[in-house]
Design an enzyme around this catalytic site. Sequence first.
Site, short mmCIF file in Angstrom:
data_model
loop_
_atom_site.label_atom_id
_atom_site.label_comp_id
_atom_site.label_asym_id
_atom_site.label_seq_id
_atom_site.Cartn_x
_atom_site.Cartn_y
_atom_site.Cartn_z
CD GLU A 1 53.70 31.64 42.04
OE1 GLU A 1 54.28 32.72 42.30
OE2 GLU A 1 52.90 31.50 41.10
CD GLU B 1 33.29 44.81 38.19
OE1 GLU B 1 33.07 45.85 38.84
OE2 GLU B 1 33.61 44.81 36.98
CB SER C 1 51.94 39.60 36.05
OG SER C 1 51.26 39.85 37.28
CE1 TYR D 1 35.79 44.95 30.01
CE2 TYR D 1 37.69 44.69 28.57
CZ TYR D 1 37.11 44.56 29.81
OH TYR D 1 37.82 44.05 30.87
#
Length: 658
Positions: free
Chosen positions: A118, A144, A354, A263
Amino acid sequence: MAKNKSLTIGVAALAAGAGAAAIAAKKHKTAQNTALKKAASSSRKTEYRNTELGKQEKNRKGIYYTNGNYEAFARPRKPEGVDEKNAYIVGSGLASLAAACFLVRDGQMPGSHIHILESMDIAGGACDGIYDTTRGYIMRGGREMENHFECLWDLFRSIPSLETPGVSVLDEYYWLNKEDPNYSLCRATVNRGEDAHTDGKFNLSQKGCMEIMKLFMTRDEDLYDKTIEDVFDEEVFDSTFWLYWRTMFAFENWHSALEMKLYFQRFIHHIAGLPDFSALKFTKYNQYESLILPMQKYLEAAGVDFRFNTEVTNVIFEKENGKKVAKAIECKVRGVEEGIMLTENDLVFVTNGSCTEGTVYGDQNHAPNGDAEVRTSGCWSLWKNIAGQDPAFGHPEKFCSDVAKTNWESATITTLDDKILPYITEICKRDPRSGRVVTGGIVSCKDSSWLLSWTINRQGQFKEQDKEKVCVWVYGLFTDVPGNYVKKPMRECTGKEITEEWLYHMGVPVEEIPGLAEHSAVCVPTMMPYITAFFMPRTKGDRPDVIPDGCVNFAFLGQFAETPRDTVFTTEYSVRTAMEAVYGLLGVDRGVPEVWGSVYDIRELLDSSVKLMDGRSPLEIGLPGPLNALKKPLLHFIKGTVIEKILRDHDVLKEGML
């Protein structure tokens, strides 16, 4: 027949001698064995033609998919040779930690053989939540979740709670959301804090509904490199549906039509819960304390090796005859270049890309620009270096080359006294300091030029948070236009100015706004240039497979790796790619839970079509002349059948239609 064959062989032996006889006998035996195998194979196929035969055969990536609870609770056997293997995991975000957990739990790899590299000095990646003594509380985003995050819950059933002895993180989460279910009492506001009265309606025209249904039915390959505005027009963009959708999921008009379709299919079972967020579930604390820390403690207890301040800059591959082997990891440890040599027994897992890379942090009195702190981990550079070695490793430039289309800004506002709380209560109709659900999801300021949304989750959002303080998460989709109160783009605003804009849309009297923003709250803005990079239009191959073709000891993890049917910008996607990577490379003999199949459930399809049309039935749509006249006679044929019953159960067939 056997007799005749023997006779033929005998004649051949007499004619050609013993040597020829031996050859003929060998050929005969081979032919007999082949025939027996074919017969046995044919017999098996015939015998098992109506069973589950073949459903657990692994695909070319070394995995297979499953559903139901039979395999959900099964423990796989220990993979052969695992004790001789090592694993190097680049990054310590959710996907990386999940991969380490699956290596420990299902791969049964010794913890000391697992090394997490990391670049930062703390784990968590995008799943953060910290108290900065110089700035205040910071949450760059929230998570969520819903019932059917199959891989996520498979993982957290095994991660012990940090608060309640003897139970899992899943147990805690389940109890919390049963006792305190999530739902919103005000989804959107207008005119400075007035309820916009969206009232659970989508307000889609018939044409708008048809545009959505057409997208739903379009093949993936027909949507490659297309944007949402290529498939929708104002019929959708002017609807309340689009307000719900883009503020909840952070979609922009120029984002991927393919991702929009995925989605819609992935969450078709939640269309009814979209207007009030009753479909959602949330953790007790911020995502770092609720999800990341329990995983880190679990891994540390297993002896996993965490190496912080270690930035991986490249993985070097050796390629021969289509086989790709990761042979070395290039990295910087506290700025000093080092290398890790690898063999085929060393498995490498990389989170490529990222959404929070390059975050720029502001504070109460400084905008997140200029000389503000920028935190980088080199994720995009690493992926570019890897991708340059083989086309199968994807095309990072498709996602990270246009920050004007991939950025938005969030901010954490912490109240310091009681003065702002009455305005919050007036809108969300709940006490923000009750410890229970507050807003129940985001409240979108419909007429905000920044398209500002804000939410308050259960307080305290931080375990050690002062019980008198309330942490509010705010975000704006449009960072480059002047605000309604603060006449500056959001990206140029200090924390105090963002608070002022928020208070303006909350309905605070204009003369009180400066004082409350100065003395009753502190705000930390975070500008994220790549936050929606994974929504950029793409084509096949832009995202690499979790296990790229030919790779024997290397896999990608996270939001920029390709896995079928699931959707990015979710915790589930991170954990799913981790499970697939570990199971495939290590040969774990257990099925990966398939993406929930609501898109194939006729009940969900019927129910969502009625909900999308605000209670109208698809059968009420007017068809061109002759077809409309045929509708009633055709419906007559289903009378008295189970088809009639299911259509009535889901309000598709109404009184007077037959």
